[in-house]
Scaffold this active site. Structure first.
Site, PDB file in Angstrom:
ATOM      1  N   LYS A  68     -10.457   0.765   5.171  1.00  0.00           N
ATOM      2  CA  LYS A  68     -10.606  -0.275   4.154  1.00  0.00           C
ATOM      3  C   LYS A  68     -12.084  -0.479   3.812  1.00  0.00           C
ATOM      4  O   LYS A  68     -12.950  -0.211   4.639  1.00  0.00           O
ATOM      5  CB  LYS A  68     -10.060  -1.612   4.688  1.00  0.00           C
ATOM      6  CG  LYS A  68      -8.556  -1.686   4.814  1.00  0.00           C
ATOM      7  CD  LYS A  68      -8.139  -3.051   5.366  1.00  0.00           C
ATOM      8  CE  LYS A  68      -6.625  -3.151   5.494  1.00  0.00           C
ATOM      9  NZ  LYS A  68      -5.919  -3.096   4.206  1.00  0.00           N
ATOM     10  N   ARG A 114       4.549  -1.068   7.777  1.00  0.00           N
ATOM     11  CA  ARG A 114       5.919  -0.592   7.597  1.00  0.00           C
ATOM     12  C   ARG A 114       6.312   0.418   8.679  1.00  0.00           C
ATOM     13  O   ARG A 114       7.482   0.517   9.056  1.00  0.00           O
ATOM     14  CB  ARG A 114       6.076  -0.015   6.182  1.00  0.00           C
ATOM     15  CG  ARG A 114       5.212   1.177   5.885  1.00  0.00           C
ATOM     16  CD  ARG A 114       5.075   1.465   4.395  1.00  0.00           C
ATOM     17  NE  ARG A 114       4.174   0.522   3.719  1.00  0.00           N
ATOM     18  CZ  ARG A 114       3.926   0.536   2.409  1.00  0.00           C
ATOM     19  NH1 ARG A 114       4.502   1.435   1.619  1.00  0.00           N
ATOM     20  NH2 ARG A 114       3.104  -0.348   1.883  1.00  0.00           N
TER      21      ARG A 114
HETATM   22  N1  BES Z   1      -2.379  -5.591   6.121  1.00  0.00           N
HETATM   23  C1  BES Z   1      -2.422  -4.971   4.839  1.00  0.00           C
HETATM   24  C2  BES Z   1      -1.941  -5.890   3.714  1.00  0.00           C
HETATM   25  C3  BES Z   1      -2.744  -7.162   3.488  1.00  0.00           C
HETATM   26  C4  BES Z   1      -3.673  -7.218   2.467  1.00  0.00           C
HETATM   27  C5  BES Z   1      -2.510  -8.279   4.238  1.00  0.00           C
HETATM   28  C6  BES Z   1      -4.384  -8.380   2.237  1.00  0.00           C
HETATM   29  C7  BES Z   1      -3.219  -9.457   4.010  1.00  0.00           C
HETATM   30  C8  BES Z   1      -4.149  -9.505   3.000  1.00  0.00           C
HETATM   31  C9  BES Z   1      -1.555  -3.732   4.853  1.00  0.00           C
HETATM   32  O1  BES Z   1      -1.485  -3.061   6.046  1.00  0.00           O
HETATM   33  C10 BES Z   1      -2.157  -2.777   3.858  1.00  0.00           C
HETATM   34  O2  BES Z   1      -3.237  -2.316   4.110  1.00  0.00           O
HETATM   35  N2  BES Z   1      -1.442  -2.516   2.781  1.00  0.00           N
HETATM   36  C11 BES Z   1      -1.918  -1.645   1.777  1.00  0.00           C
HETATM   37  C12 BES Z   1      -0.780  -0.709   1.407  1.00  0.00           C
HETATM   38  C13 BES Z   1      -1.203   0.435   0.539  1.00  0.00           C
HETATM   39  C14 BES Z   1      -2.076   1.379   1.320  1.00  0.00           C
HETATM   40  C15 BES Z   1       0.042   1.124   0.063  1.00  0.00           C
HETATM   41  C16 BES Z   1      -2.354  -2.477   0.580  1.00  0.00           C
HETATM   42  O3  BES Z   1      -1.738  -3.520   0.333  1.00  0.00           O
HETATM   43  O4  BES Z   1      -3.349  -2.129  -0.038  1.00  0.00           O
HETATM   44 MN    MN Z   2      -3.032  -1.646   6.293  1.00  0.00          MN
END
Ligand code: BES
Ligand code: MN
Ligand code: ZN
Length: 488
Positions: free
Chosen positions: A265, A339
């Site tokens: 990230k 997931r």
């Molecule tokens: N934990 C994150 C989602 C999240 C984002 C939670 C902001 C709380 C605040 C999750 O694991 C994630 O990184 N999701 C990605 C999925 C994508 C790679 C398909 C996302 O939402 O960008």
């Molecule tokens: Mn994630």
């Protein structure tokens, strides 16, 4: 937690007095008594402050006389629509306004017992603090408010409080866990803390990576393999129902820190990913609340605890993992890890417990924040009845949900060239396709998925939660259980 006690309605001889004032109401009861005892100070202050009892309005009268340190009036809004929500919010407002008073008496003589308890619940929920790592709070900055005496003649109020107190304790457990930094709250530490809940009568079983490998949890363990902190699955059981009755099941995503893994990230805001275990924290707080109030129902709570880190042992984009269900997954983005964790825990839950239904909670997608902001969590379900009950519980508790669609066309987007499915799709409908992924690990069971990424953490104060971890899900699911699934 705020110490809430109940006493007969009589003007206190000292300390702080709280009046709840509906719009347009005339002085009566303790309000009238307080005004008379202070030589009309209350009426004069209301006029000077133009306080009319509007919802959310407050008026503080310092040293009003009659030995009192202050009188705080909180507006309730129009009397004809005194919802649970408004009463709770008034309780939250009083707790926020009284931070300098060690204790206060609440004039609840105009309320029913249930209404008085609702106000106390709001006050208790708002008075949450997390001070563990402040080593030098100045005395003048320290919140003093610690006790609320509810002045009511309603005999049912005191008897109703212990169940609400158990609920508040559950919410606070959830908030504490979500607030703890990830260097403290590793999967092992979170499992240790859950084990302490055995004191409430919960059955707690902790499953380590060896056992999970033996079972074939390839999806969950693939996420965990980049971290030096080993994974855990924790199973909590509360058997308050009839022997042999199938349990309700709640499943939580517990990523104690989500760096994104190799699909790392951006730095800005990454600290938020310490609360990527808020779903697991909500399941934990819910189980504590149900045990604390001896709920008459059988319930299992399962949490999958992992840390998602990049390292030489981390899984790579393109890796194919074997999930516990037997299905294979192409991991195209290591940041779509929640997931993968839930896939194995969901499958395990239904194989092992054959529950009446499963509800999972997860901070699963940023896309749910784009869709719903911070007001509603997303709900996805294969069962209209379960979804309807959840939506109603959301309205009743103020932990609001909004249902989003699912369907075959979305599911098709998960097709992979090399495995049974891939773990990401394109950006469109990102929260929906994440839910479709989970649905592939739900075997004909009534199931609902709550995407709480937008509601687990607040960046500003709310009437019943200070900014920070909200504890979202505990009150909602406690209500679901209480309204529909408890005998007697
Ligand atoms: N934990 C994150 C989602 C999240 C984002 C939670 C902001 C709380 C605040 C999750 O694991 C994630 O990184 N999701 C990605 C999925 C994508 C790679 C398909 C996302 O939402 O960008
Ligand atoms: Mn994630
Ligand atoms: Zn995540």
């Amino acid at each position: 937690m705020l110490d809430v006690t109940f006493a007969a309605p009589a003007l206190p001889a000292k300390g702080a007095l709280v009046l709840l004032v509906a719009e347009g109401a005339a002085p009566a009861g303790l309000w009238k008594a307080a005004d008379e005892a202070t030589g009309g100070a209350v009426g004069r202050a209301f006029a000077a402050a133009e306080f009319t009892g509007k919802e959310g309005q407050t008026c503080t009268i310092l040293a009003p006389g009659a030995g009192l340190s202050r009188i705080l009036a909180v507006g309730l809004g129009k009397e004809d629509s005194l919802s649970e929500r408004r009463l709770e919010d008034a309780g939250g407002a009083l707790a926020a306004a009284l931070s300098r008073e060690p204790s206060a008496a609440l004039a609840a003589d105009g309320l029913t017992g249930a209404q008085a308890v609702q106000v106390a619940l709001g006050a208790a929920l708002r008075s949450y603090r997390f001070d563990l790592y402040h080593t030098k709070i100045k005395p003048e900055d320290r919140v003093k408010f610690a006790a609320l005496s509810v002045l009511t003649g309603a005999a049912d109020a005191a008897a109703a409080w212990p169940n609400q107190a158990a609920l508040v304790r559950g919410v606070f457990i959830t908030r504490d866990l979500a607030t703890e930094p990830a260097n403290v709250l590793t999967p092992v530490e979170m499992a240790n803390r859950i084990e302490k809940l055995r004191d409430l009568g919960l059955d707690v079983e902790v499953v380590g990576p060896e056992k999970m490998a033996e079972l074939g949890f390839g999806a969950l363990l693939g996420v965990a393999q980049g971290s030096v902190n080993p994974a855990r699955m924790v199973i909590m059981r509360w058997n308050g129902g009839k022997n042999g009755d199938k349990p309700l099941a709640f499943i939580g995503k517990g990523v104690t820190f989500d760096t994104g893994g190799i699909s790392i990230k951006p730095a800005a805001g990454m600290e938020d990913m310490k609360w990527d275990m808020a779903g697991a924290a909500a399941v934990t707080g819910l189980m504590a609340a149900l045990a604390g109030r001896r709920a008459a129902v059988n319930v299992v709570g399962l949490v999958g605890l992992v840390e998602n880190m990049p390292s030489g042992t981390a899984q790579r984009p393109g890796d194919v993992v074997h999930s516990y269900s037997g299905q294979t997954v192409e991991v195209l983005n290591t940041d779509a890890e929640g997931r993968l964790v839930l896939a194995d825990v969901l499958w395990y839950c239904q194989q092992k417990f054959d529950p009446r239904f499963m509800v999972d909670l997860a901070t699963l997608t940023g896309a749910i924040i784009v869709a719903l902001g911070h007001e509603h969590a997303g709900v996805f379900s294969n069962d209209d009845d379960l979804a309807g009950k959840l939506l109603a519980a959301g309205l009743a508790t103020g932990e609001k949900l909004w249902r989003l669609p699912m369907g075959r066309e979305y599911d098709k987007l998960l097709k992979s060239d090399i495995a049974d499915m891939k773990n990401i799709t394109g950006r469109p409908g990102g929260s929906i396709t994440a839910a479709q992924f989970l649905a592939r690990f739900v075997n004909e069971k009534p199931w609902a998925h709550l995407d709480i990424a937008g509601t687990a953490w607040a960046t500003k104060d709310h009437p019943t939660w200070p900014k920070g971890a909200t504890g979202f899900g505990v009150r909602l699911l406690n209500r679901l259980v209480a309204d529909h699934f408890e005998a007697g």
